[in-house]
Scaffold this motif. Sequence first.
Motif, mmCIF file in Angstrom:
data_model
loop_
_atom_site.group_PDB
_atom_site.id
_atom_site.type_symbol
_atom_site.label_atom_id
_atom_site.label_comp_id
_atom_site.label_asym_id
_atom_site.label_seq_id
_atom_site.Cartn_x
_atom_site.Cartn_y
_atom_site.Cartn_z
ATOM 1 N N LYS A 5 0.843 -1.200 0.000
ATOM 2 C CA LYS A 5 0.000 0.000 0.000
ATOM 3 C C LYS A 5 0.881 1.253 0.000
ATOM 4 O O LYS A 5 2.084 1.180 0.250
ATOM 5 N N MET A 129 -9.709 -12.610 8.747
ATOM 6 C CA MET A 129 -8.549 -11.787 9.089
ATOM 7 C C MET A 129 -8.836 -10.891 10.280
ATOM 8 O O MET A 129 -9.989 -10.608 10.612
ATOM 9 N N HIS A 131 -6.470 -7.574 12.673
ATOM 10 C CA HIS A 131 -5.257 -6.750 12.662
ATOM 11 C C HIS A 131 -4.928 -6.382 14.104
ATOM 12 O O HIS A 131 -5.820 -6.073 14.889
ATOM 13 N N PRO A 180 3.385 -8.980 5.826
ATOM 14 C CA PRO A 180 4.511 -8.090 6.151
ATOM 15 C C PRO A 180 4.464 -6.810 5.340
ATOM 16 O O PRO A 180 4.225 -6.842 4.139
ATOM 17 N N ILE A 182 6.282 -3.075 6.670
ATOM 18 C CA ILE A 182 7.487 -2.277 6.947
ATOM 19 C C ILE A 182 8.778 -3.101 6.917
ATOM 20 O O ILE A 182 9.817 -2.621 6.466
#
Length: 328
Positions: A5, A129, A131, A180, A182
């Motif tokens: 992103k 999912m 987060h 993944p 960063i």
Amino acid sequence: MAVVKANAYGHGVMRVARALADAGVDGFALLELEAAVALREAGYTQRIVLLEGFFEAGELPLLAAHRIDSAVHGMAQIDMLRAAPPGAKLKVLLKLNTGMNRLGFTPAQLPQALQALRALPAVDEVTLMTHFANADDARGVDWQLNAFEAAAQGVQASRSVANSAAIIRYAQTHADWVRPGIMLYGATPFADVSAGALGLRPVMTLSSQIIGVQQLKPGDTVGYGGSFVARHAMRIGVVACGYADGYPRHAPSGTPVRVGGAMTGTVGRVSMDMLCVDITALPQAGIGTPATLWGEGNPVDDVATAAGTVGYELLCALAARVPVVEKK
Ligand SMILES: *Cc1c(COP(=O)(O)O)cnc(C)c1O
């Protein structure tokens, strides 16, 4: 699935996709529909996931045509799926809110949401999912992972929960698809562990050079507002990089800059196209001396810490005007 992103955290989504595909990536996750379509049109056959999903029903034909998978985080999106054109088939990721409290169905809503999705002709396959809000700090993931597992118990669906911090710290979160971001770009997700200590190497180096040198007398000031006042004689270098390149304007004097192989710091306010560095102790530095604003030899995380932010923000903010040179 690699998170690409924000133009691959400022690195260029097409450039990064090529490198990741060469490395055998299984999927791409991002926010931007246009970039997702561009990836598919460039010929990538991997899974492509929209992490916030679609925003209006009008986007659904495009998603279906390009086999772009979508997060579904609320009832409003399920209603839009009801209006999908006949024949459209979408893989979805049902997002659970396990404590972040931004997007997602609560564990109590999961059975109803799942049932609704599975009854829709437009829905092909469901992944579960969630987060994590604290994978990078002391609170950790267990409180959310427990909620997720309790809600997902008995559901026949693949699972995706881990961001970089969870991937590195909590092997029990890896499940079917890791996400993944960063860490792929060589910066740390943690405030208290450096990228170097994690074995991560910077992908982006933002560099420029000194294009002017000034000799300051005690009492002289530097830049807009004169926020920096020389207390002794100083030599400063003017570097061709400013906030229009993505360098943070709020970086205070002393923010680390590598100049010709030695560490020094900024002086005065960062301007649109320039910033100044202290080269008093670097007599060999002058016009043309390279300056590394962040990256190789000057971790973006250190610059971010000095500027009161995180490496993520600096990388994402790299401006379009900065020329990019790819190194092998
Ligand atoms: C951005 C994002 C990630 C990646 O996070 P990093 O901390 O960069 O690894 C993973 N999952 C979701 C849903 C995201 O929005």
